[in-house]
Design a protein around this motif. Sequence first.
Motif, PDB file in Angstrom:
ATOM      1  N   PRO A  25      -8.573 -17.604  10.174  1.00 27.89           N
ATOM      2  CA  PRO A  25      -7.359 -17.573  11.061  1.00 27.89           C
ATOM      3  C   PRO A  25      -7.638 -17.116  12.435  1.00 27.89           C
ATOM      4  O   PRO A  25      -8.828 -16.731  12.875  1.00 27.89           O
ATOM      5  CB  PRO A  25      -7.171 -15.844  10.562  1.00 27.89           C
ATOM      6  CG  PRO A  25      -8.191 -15.444   9.694  1.00 27.89           C
ATOM      7  CD  PRO A  25      -8.942 -16.791   9.237  1.00 27.89           C
ATOM      8  N   GLU A  88      -0.318 -19.602   8.351  1.00 27.30           N
ATOM      9  CA  GLU A  88      -1.844 -18.994   8.039  1.00 27.30           C
ATOM     10  C   GLU A  88      -1.910 -18.985   6.860  1.00 27.30           C
ATOM     11  O   GLU A  88      -3.232 -19.270   6.098  1.00 27.30           O
ATOM     12  CB  GLU A  88      -2.201 -17.876   8.933  1.00 27.30           C
ATOM     13  CG  GLU A  88      -3.479 -17.099   8.844  1.00 27.30           C
ATOM     14  CD  GLU A  88      -3.979 -16.216   9.784  1.00 27.30           C
ATOM     15  OE1 GLU A  88      -5.164 -15.863   9.784  1.00 27.30           O
ATOM     16  OE2 GLU A  88      -2.886 -15.862  10.614  1.00 27.30           O
ATOM     17  N   ARG A 193      -1.906 -26.148  10.450  1.00 20.64           N
ATOM     18  CA  ARG A 193      -2.912 -25.778  11.710  1.00 20.64           C
ATOM     19  C   ARG A 193      -2.051 -26.147  13.031  1.00 20.64           C
ATOM     20  O   ARG A 193      -1.925 -25.280  13.813  1.00 20.64           O
ATOM     21  CB  ARG A 193      -3.944 -26.773  12.021  1.00 20.64           C
ATOM     22  CG  ARG A 193      -5.064 -26.433  13.047  1.00 20.64           C
ATOM     23  CD  ARG A 193      -6.287 -27.111  13.229  1.00 20.64           C
ATOM     24  NE  ARG A 193      -5.556 -28.544  13.692  1.00 20.64           N
ATOM     25  CZ  ARG A 193      -5.425 -28.924  14.835  1.00 20.64           C
ATOM     26  NH1 ARG A 193      -5.291 -28.175  15.781  1.00 20.64           N
ATOM     27  NH2 ARG A 193      -4.991 -30.225  15.329  1.00 20.64           N
ATOM     28  N   LYS A 196       0.885 -23.366  13.160  1.00 13.21           N
ATOM     29  CA  LYS A 196       0.156 -22.208  13.698  1.00 13.21           C
ATOM     30  C   LYS A 196       0.202 -22.290  15.506  1.00 13.21           C
ATOM     31  O   LYS A 196       0.313 -21.075  15.771  1.00 13.21           O
ATOM     32  CB  LYS A 196      -1.170 -21.645  13.185  1.00 13.21           C
ATOM     33  CG  LYS A 196      -1.243 -21.297  11.631  1.00 13.21           C
ATOM     34  CD  LYS A 196      -2.345 -21.304  11.239  1.00 13.21           C
ATOM     35  CE  LYS A 196      -3.449 -20.474  11.773  1.00 13.21           C
ATOM     36  NZ  LYS A 196      -4.725 -20.402  11.387  1.00 13.21           N
TER      37      LYS A 196
END
Length: 370
Positions: A25, A88, A193, A196
Amino acid sequence: MGSGKRSLIAAAVTVVCAVTVLGAPGTAFASPGPTPNSSSSPSSSSSSATTSPDLTPAPSTDLEAVREKLDALYHDAAVATDAYNAAEEASKKQSAELVELAKKIVEGQQKLDELKDRAGAAARSQYRTGGLPDEAQLMLSDDPSEFLDGAGRVLQGHRATKGLIGELTRTQEDLEQYSQDASAQWQKLETNRKAKATAQKKIEKQIAAAEKLESQLAEKEKERLAQLQEQAAQKAQTAWLDTGILDEIKGKASVQGKQAIEYATAQIGKPYEWGAEGPGSFDCSGLTSEAWKSAGQAMPRTSQEQWKQLPHVAVADMRPGDLIIYFDDASHVALYVGDGSIIHAPRPGRTVTLAGAGTMPILGVVRPDA
């Protein structure tokens, strides 16, 4: 160990390491709940705030407009936070699946190498007998007892060879499928990814804009702004209570509901941080999900998924421990504790606090332990 085996194990280790990096994270943060706005809904003003927030400080006589701008900015940050948290959570799941696939690839290659060694041993054995298969040696035998023994060995050999070939084929097919699955999971991980990263940029942009707007106010204006925010919250709560809703809400907390409330109560005063699930800080859905996890009830991580997946109950039927979902886009969530009150993590710059359940527009109520 052959070079092919070494290279596959090395590749699998590389996959596991890469997954660990990609799945880790980012900076912990979370889902802000904006101060209620009785004159305009956050969804109606969020699009303009997202694209090009107007940061021109309002004159002291127009602090209500500043309050509305701040609500819009923090609301947009809350929506982006939900997107970040969802990406996530998906990345964590995909990372774990990739690690398991990497292990299966290594184990499959080891099994394939063993099967090939067995096949090689069988070939060498045949070479030592002059290259004649068992059937030919059997036909050349003049001894009846040797013939019968040989017939049994031939049958066993046929079965063993057939089983070996079948096992080799299945192992190779499994390895190919594992490779395809790993490739697909890797693509999903990369997609999340990027999602995010995009959400994080938007969150940081909206929060920075709100902080800049507030920093341009004089101290007296900041004090007046805080008063306006409190007045707006009180006005919304009073309007909600004036409907007589508390006369209808008579539900009692379940055992798990009480445990969730105890957990949330113990977090009061801790700072809001988007993406955070404790123990030192929380976002709105991080607080509610951890509160219910402490009561032994797993639940979705984001406020939007909590709204989608958990059983809905009528506001009049809610009981302490239930979750109240706020705004049309389900961008905020709080834990109902009874007597018209909630515990929630409001937004950046605030702390986990006790507030009125009607201070924000209620979308609905969900029950984790229904």
